[in-house]
Enzyme design. Structure first.
Site, PDB file in Angstrom:
ATOM      1  N   GLY A   1       0.816  -1.207   0.000  1.00 41.03           N
ATOM      2  CA  GLY A   1       0.000   0.000   0.000  1.00 41.03           C
ATOM      3  C   GLY A   1       0.848   1.254   0.000  1.00 41.03           C
TER       4      GLY A   1
ATOM      5  N   ASP B   1       4.454  -2.793  -7.688  1.00 41.40           N
ATOM      6  CA  ASP B   1       3.818  -1.662  -7.024  1.00 41.40           C
ATOM      7  C   ASP B   1       3.957  -0.391  -7.851  1.00 41.40           C
ATOM      8  OD1 ASP B   1       3.065  -3.241  -4.860  1.00 41.40           O
ATOM      9  OD2 ASP B   1       4.953  -2.884  -3.805  1.00 41.40           O
TER      10      ASP B   1
END
Length: 303
Positions: free
Chosen positions: A43, A242
């Site tokens: 995240g 990511d």
């Protein structure tokens, strides 16, 4: 031009990175080459990737009340990420990822820590933020029920929801339905449903499969579109996925079509593997633009 608003719902970890000339076999002790402590978590990584490209980024997650947690918050603040959605939990450790770099690839063990407490109730506290976002990104290093809740809220308010289904696990049917885009890599693809491998043709314009140095592919409704990556010398592949997801999310927030978004994200991901660390190699918009022009792709530069 007004900055797009992107919220990232997901993990915040500290990465403990060891590099070695080879991987030890079971029971074997070997000497490593280097050790680094680097901010990470899928995240937080994606939040950093998007912020460096120029979006207004809001992080929703939790850290522990420990040294790692304090350092992680300080680092995210330096990356100009809004942390109104990040809470520090007492008596809980921050999430950590133990990363081994060898043979030009990586192995990762993740301990959830505070990430385990990013619950559906916690997600609902930030309903207004989700409603006001152009795009929300999520991954699976927090409880899957919480990711499902974020997807449900996005569906409720018409916010674009992008799911990076990693670490791979079986997805609830509601999560598959509510996601606007799902971005597994090739190895994750077969673990997402009880029926087995998801089919590109089953999910046109939704399922986007990344293949590392081979690029990315999706089904546009008529044909399977394959978009090549860029040849670079890889130093550390840890943050490539990511970076791809962050750059893809940024492009979608700017209303670009899937093909342009994938080409842009491929360029950002290629740049990311040329430096050490998941976040350390994530490029700025200027770096991506320069890279695209050098590779004859200036026509897909995103503002």
């Amino acid at each position: 031009m007004k900055k797009p608003v992107v919220s990232v719902v997901g993990s915040i970890n500290m990465d403990l990175v060891v590099s070695a000339s080879k991987r030890p076999t079971a029971g074997e002790t070997i000497l490593g080459n280097d050790f680094h402590i680097i901010p990470g978590g899928k995240g937080a990584n994606q939040a950093v990737a998007i912020s460096r490209l120029g979006a207004e980024v809001h992080m929703i997650g939790r850290v522990g009340e420990d040294t790692f947690g304090a350092n992680l918050i300080e680092f995210l603040e330096k990356e100009s990420i809004f942390l109104g959605g990040v809470e520090t939990l007492p008596d809980i450790s921050s999430g950590v990822a133990v990363v081994t770099l060898a043979d030009q690839d990586n192995d990762i063990i993740v301990v959830q820590g505070a990430n385990k407490y990013v619950t559906p109730d916690y997600i609902r506290k930030f309903e207004k933020q989700i409603a006001e976002s152009d795009v929300v990104l999520a991954q699976l290093e927090i409880p899957i029920g919480s990711v499902d809740e974020a997807a449900r809220l996005c569906h409720k308010y018409g916010t674009t929801f992008i799911l990076d289904p990693a670490p791979a696990q079986e997805l609830p049917s509601s999560l598959v339905e509510y996601a606007d885009y799902i971005t597994p890599n090739q190895s994750e693809l077969s673990q997402l449903t009880s029926e087995g491998m998801m089919s590109l043709k089953q999910y046109p314009q939704k399922l986007i499969v990344t293949e590392g140095k081979s690029g990315v592919m999706y089904f546009d409704g008529n044909d399977i579109i394959k978009i090549a990556s860029y040849p670079v010398k890889a130093v550390d592949t840890t943050g490539a996925g990511d970076t791809f997801n962050g750059a893809f999310g940024y492009a979608i927030s700017q209303k670009y079509d899937i093909q342009t978004a994938c080409e842009f994200a491929n360029a950002a991901a290629a740049l990311s593997v040329t430096k050490l660390g998941a976040q350390g190699g994530m490029p700025t918009m200027d770096e991506v633009k320069e890279f695209l022009y050098k590779n004859g792709k200036g026509d897909i530069v995103i503002a």
